[in-house]
Enzyme design. Structure first.
Site, PDB file in Angstrom:
ATOM      1  CG  ASP A  84      -0.254   0.062   2.536  1.00 47.11           C
ATOM      2  OD1 ASP A  84       0.771  -0.629   2.688  1.00 47.11           O
ATOM      3  OD2 ASP A  84      -0.726   0.783   3.442  1.00 47.11           O
ATOM      4  CG  ASP A 114       6.930   4.368   2.220  1.00 43.33           C
ATOM      5  OD1 ASP A 114       7.180   3.161   2.390  1.00 43.33           O
ATOM      6  OD2 ASP A 114       6.362   5.059   3.088  1.00 43.33           O
ATOM      7  CD  GLU A 144       4.217   0.719   6.836  1.00 40.60           C
ATOM      8  OE1 GLU A 144       5.016   1.079   7.730  1.00 40.60           O
ATOM      9  OE2 GLU A 144       3.837   1.512   5.931  1.00 40.60           O
ATOM     10  CD  GLU A 145       2.811   4.095   4.244  1.00 38.45           C
ATOM     11  OE1 GLU A 145       2.815   4.729   5.324  1.00 38.45           O
ATOM     12  OE2 GLU A 145       3.803   4.002   3.510  1.00 38.45           O
ATOM     13  CD  GLU A 173       8.905   0.660   5.164  1.00 41.88           C
ATOM     14  OE1 GLU A 173       9.068   1.611   4.366  1.00 41.88           O
ATOM     15  OE2 GLU A 173       7.804   0.392   5.675  1.00 41.88           O
TER      16      GLU A 173
END
Length: 370
Positions: A84, A114, A144-145, A173
């Site tokens: 995501d 990202d 994750e965000e 990352e």
């Protein structure tokens, strides 16, 4: 309306060519927009690209895709990355574009930093490394965000932790091409300062809680943050005020003031030890813990981690923030962060990454695994 894990019936599912070079593949992954909670089409494309690879066992967990080799190697390592992104800009910063040339060429667009470069590196390795020198688990996860309750990696850890079992893990990352070991823990507390309400024209009848907060701020200014050596890396702790609230009207002496404090602590501390330390710093005040996420030791003293650092031959330092490597640490899996992209450009309107970083990251991981 189609389910979030199925492509729309009105359009053919997107496809990803895993034989394409990593820069082209990164652009293709970015161009499949996947804002948090909307990862379905990208997860479909990832699953469809990996399913035909007979050297991998592929499973789907919501919009999280897991692929693994089972060659009976002495070690198993895990590569992870989230699918995501944060929301697009207006107008959208997709599809991706390239600008510059040669060593200065960059890929521009949401996810270029990202962290869809890291996703593309995983997909290239998963396709090409039929017989890696270690068994590999690839985890491409959702959400994750956003709040941790939606995090696909957290769901795997809670529902099927055996899927995440490994001797060592790498979270791809963005690290600007360096290795960042482990991560610091993060603790947020509210420090309450009491007072007595009164009319602001007659302050002697009250006790101004905002003025009383000077004592809390004074302790923060005087605080001597530690630098802590953990598994060969130095982590710089920090104790900082991040918010202050108080007062109910422009003519009332406030009877309460709250100072919100964030403590970033080295991974040698447990969450309980970190909380106890902050309570001690603010002795005499009421302290309420609002959230507390543990850090992660880098485990650079373990053979698998040492082999990783030696094979990559890139700079190694501490992760001064918090990342999902902490979820691996909770499962006793040492983990580091390593991936293309400058984290300072993550989430920006002009998100972009030098294309050589995608190439370099793929080459480095091939040196380790091939």
């Amino acid at each position: 309306m189609p389910s979030p894990t199925a492509p729309s019936a009105s359009s053919p599912p997107a496809t990803l060519d895993l034989t394409a070079d990593v820069v082209t593949l990164t652009a293709a992954v970015c161009d499949l927009a996947s804002v948090s909670h909307e990862e379905g089409p990208l997860a479909d494309a990832v699953e469809a690209a990996l399913r035909p690879l007979t050297h991998l066992t592929v499973t789907r967990h919501g919009n999280t895709v897991v692929a693994r080799t089972d060659l009976g190697r002495a070690e198993r390592v895990l590569l992870a990355g989230h699918l995501d992104t944060v929301p697009l800009t207006d107008p959208p910063n997709l599809p991706t574009t390239r600008r510059g040339e040669g060593a200065h060429e960059v890929l521009v667009g949401r996810g270029s930093v990202d962290m869809k470069g890291g996703v593309a590196v995983q997909l290239r390795l998963a396709h090409d490394l039929v017989e890696p020198n270690r068994d590999v688990t690839y985890v491409l996860y959702e959400a994750e965000e956003v709040d941790g309750e939606f995090n696909g990696l957290a769901h795997l850890a809670a529902d099927d932790p055996a899927v995440l079992a490994a001797d060592f893990a790498v979270l791809l990352e963005p690290t600007d091409g360096a290795v960042e070991g482990g991560c610091k823990g993060t603790l947020r507390v509210d420090v309450e300062v009491p007072g007595v309400a009164a009319h602001s024209a007659r302050p002697w009848n009250g006790d101004n809680a905002i003025h009383g907060a000077a004592a809390v701020l004074g302790r923060l200014v005087a605080y001597d943050a530690r630098t802590v050596h953990v598994d060969g890396l130095d982590y710089h702790e920090a104790l900082q005020a991040v918010g202050i609230t108080g007062g109910i009207a422009g003519n009332v002496i406030p009877d309460r003031c709250t100072v919100t404090v964030n403590y970033r602590y080295a991974p040698d501390k447990s969450p309980e030890q970190a909380a106890a330390h902050v309570v001690e710093v603010f002795d005499g005040f009421a302290v309420t813990v609002r959230d507390n996420a543990p850090g992660a030791r880098p485990g650079l003293d373990r053979p698998a981690a040492q082999a990783f650092v030696e094979a990559l031959g890139v700079p190694v330092g501490p992760k001064e923030g918090w990342t999902d490597v902490a979820r691996f640490s909770a499962l006793d899996v040492p983990a580091v962060n390593f991936g293309p992209g400058d984290p300072n450009l993550a989430h920006t309107d002009d998100e972009h990454c030098p294309v050589h970083q995608y190439v370099d990251a793929e080459a480095a991981l091939r040196r380790w695994l091939a």
